[in-house]
Write an enzyme that holds these catalytic residues in place. Structure first.
Site, mmCIF file in Angstrom:
data_model
loop_
_atom_site.group_PDB
_atom_site.id
_atom_site.type_symbol
_atom_site.label_atom_id
_atom_site.label_comp_id
_atom_site.label_asym_id
_atom_site.label_seq_id
_atom_site.Cartn_x
_atom_site.Cartn_y
_atom_site.Cartn_z
ATOM 1 N N GLY A 75 -6.684 4.818 -0.647
ATOM 2 C CA GLY A 75 -8.034 4.858 -0.100
ATOM 3 C C GLY A 75 -8.868 3.704 -0.616
ATOM 4 O O GLY A 75 -8.465 2.540 -0.592
ATOM 5 N N ASN B 135 -0.144 12.870 4.411
ATOM 6 C CA ASN B 135 -0.862 12.037 5.358
ATOM 7 C C ASN B 135 -0.501 12.345 6.799
ATOM 8 O O ASN B 135 0.137 11.547 7.474
ATOM 9 C CB ASN B 135 -0.553 10.563 5.045
ATOM 10 N N TYR C 276 0.828 -1.205 0.000
ATOM 11 C CA TYR C 276 0.000 0.000 0.000
ATOM 12 C C TYR C 276 0.867 1.261 0.000
ATOM 13 O O TYR C 276 1.803 1.400 0.793
ATOM 14 C CB TYR C 276 -0.935 0.035 1.216
ATOM 15 N N ARG D 129 -15.562 36.671 42.874
ATOM 16 C CA ARG D 129 -15.061 35.763 43.902
ATOM 17 C C ARG D 129 -14.532 34.444 43.312
ATOM 18 O O ARG D 129 -13.599 33.850 43.850
ATOM 19 C CB ARG D 129 -16.181 35.481 44.899
#
Length: 517
Positions: free
Chosen positions: A63, A199, A56, A287
């Site tokens: 994708g 990426n 890959y 406060r």
């Protein structure tokens, strides 16, 4: 003075280095170790590219198209195409400092030796930063998963000599022309390099780092303006005693109370709450300032923890594991860790703005300001005083509340359901930047009102704390006028905003008190 140089190594970077490059134009150099790590990781990618098995990002599509094996003859085209097709942003141009942070942080990951790009690709990115060339990046295009894809793609396009970029003079021109003028050769991408440039969570991380720096300044500034309002309202500083905050030991709460005490040291205005219209307790907005400001400070600390972890990370998919000689797919590009904290910071910015506005409103209301004139006007009725300054502040608070709605709870599936859960971290970062700007304006309005109120107390014969007087003097020297008849307020408010945003408020106090936390 020589320009600062930031050396990028293999083990990440620091928030200070990000800000130096993004905002101060620091030069960038790759360390010898980084160049060596880049070369070693590239050897692994080249070896895998030569094998018949698909890997890959090296020899496949991306994708939802990852199932297709890409032969050697088309791989350079594949890498060019992913950059060109992903450079699909729309909308206004993103700020120069954001783009520089984005590029520098991507360079940080490249230098880790986990991305597999050649050393010359990383060097080209450094050369573009050092030349002051800023790719045109658009507001919309990132879903915060698979990284900030469109923004990073526009930056990668510049490295290829394509698309548009802003030159050092601020003029937008073709990127190829700018590279040529600075003697930079466009890169010709090879296996995995296009993907490695796109990426990462670099845009949202860069915006987080800068927001944390800005918010640190604003939180200290808000401690100061809260103390000034307490003085002007003749409140009691007994609620700031360290022993009270020690029994609820949130770190930020103690810090904020300590800052307020140091500002109020020597004040002749505090402790008059039993004089005219006696009151046992000040209102919550006065406060409880340390509790609210302090909770925000603790959130900033969590944000810094997340940012530091990301700054030490190598975010890419797939990643090269040099020790094992392999390339593996992973999900480290998901922006959830950054997106969550970006949204959290927007929430605390909104709440700090809200309590700050409540103190301003109290200063202007003759029924609650303990003797101050209505709207701090010179001649109430003839003069409106700061009535509409508070309207502006209220409008800003309302916007911050809208911006506090989290982006990270949203997810719109993309890439044919391959990327079916996204972080929206880029969107979270963009709205946080807007919130930070709004918060600076809200704090500036309180500063403007509180200093005017303090000066009116001085006219009554009371003596503020030395630190308060230093703030008043510095603010007036910065061109912000004091009490008097109505005048055009917008320039005063703009000058007060710059005084807060640029850290001059904190500097004025620290000249008297020493460093605040």
């Amino acid at each position: 003075m020589d320009m600062q140089t930031v050396v990028v190594g293999t083990s990440g970077t620091t928030a200070e280095d990000v800000i130096a490059v993004a905002r101060q134009g620091a030069r960038v150099e790759l360390s010898a170790a980084a160049v060596e790590a880049l070369a070693a990781a590239r050897e692994i990618v080249d070896a895998l590219a030569a094998k018949p098995e698909p890997v890959y990002g090296v020899s496949t599509g991306f994708g939802a198209l990852a199932a297709r094996h890409i032969g050697p003859g088309l791989r350079a085209q594949l890498q060019r195409n992913i950059v060109r097709s992903h450079a699909a942003g729309m909308g206004p141009h993103v700020e120069r400092e954001v783009v520089r942070a984005l590029m520098f942080l991507r360079l940080k990951t490249l230098a880790s030796g986990h991305t597999g790009v050649r050393p010359e690709v990383a060097q080209t990115m450094a050369d573009v930063l050092n030349a002051g060339i800023t790719p045109v990046v658009h507001e919309y295009g990132s879903l915060g998963c698979s990284g900030d894809l469109a923004p990073l793609s526009h930056c990668a396009l510049t490295l290829m000599g394509e698309g548009e970029a802003e030159g050092p003079d601020g003029t937008v021109r073709p990127a190829g022309e700018l590279l040529a003028e600075h003697g930079i050769t466009p890169v010709e991408l090879r296996e995995k390099e296009g993907l490695a440039l796109l990426n990462g969570t670099d845009g949202m991380l860069g915006m987080l780092v800068m927001a944390l720096a800005d918010l640190k300044n604003l939180y200290t500034g808000a401690d100061i303006t809260a103390a000034l309002s307490l003085e002007a309202l003749l409140g009691t500083d007994r609620v700031l005693a360290p022993e009270l905050h020690a029994i609820r030991p949130h770190p930020g709460q103690g810090v904020s109370a300590g800052n307020m005490l140091r500002v109020l040291d020597g004040s002749g205005l505090t402790g008059h709450h039993q004089d005219v219209a006696p009151r046992v307790q000040d209102a919550y907005s006065v406060r409880c300032a340390p509790q609210v400001n302090g909770a925000g400070r603790d959130t900033l600390a969590h944000g810094r923890l997340v940012a530091d972890r990301e700054l030490a990370s190598a975010v890419d998919n797939p990643v090269v594991l040099p020790g094992e000689g392999r390339v593996e797919s992973n999900g480290n590009f998901h922006g959830a860790p950054v997106a969550y904290v970006l949204d959290f910071l927007a929430i605390v910015a909104a709440d700090l703005g809200s309590i700050t506005e409540r103190r301003t409103d109290r200063l202007l209301d003759k029924n609650r300001s303990h003797g101050l004139p209505p709207f701090l006007a010179d001649d109430a009725g003839v003069d409106s005083g700061l009535m509409i300054a508070q309207y502006t502040q209220a409008a800003l608070v309302s916007e911050l509340k809208r911006l506090a709605v989290p982006a990270s709870v949203d997810s719109i599936p993309s890439s044919a359901m391959q990327e079916d859960h996204v972080s929206m971290g880029w969107s979270a970062a963009r709205k946080l930047r807007t919130a930070v700007t709004g918060l600076a304006r809200i704090v500036a309005v309180e500063l403007y009102a509180a200093t005017r109120a303090v000066e009116l107390r001085v006219a009554e014969g009371l003596t503020p704390a030395p630190a308060t007087l230093a703030v008043v003097e510095a603010l007036r020297a910065a061109g912000v006028q004091g009490p008097g008849p109505d005048r055009f307020l917008a320039p005063d408010l703009a000058a007060a905003e710059a005084f807060v945003r640029e850290g001059k408020l904190v500097e004025a106090v620290e000249a008297v008190t020493g460093p605040l936390a």
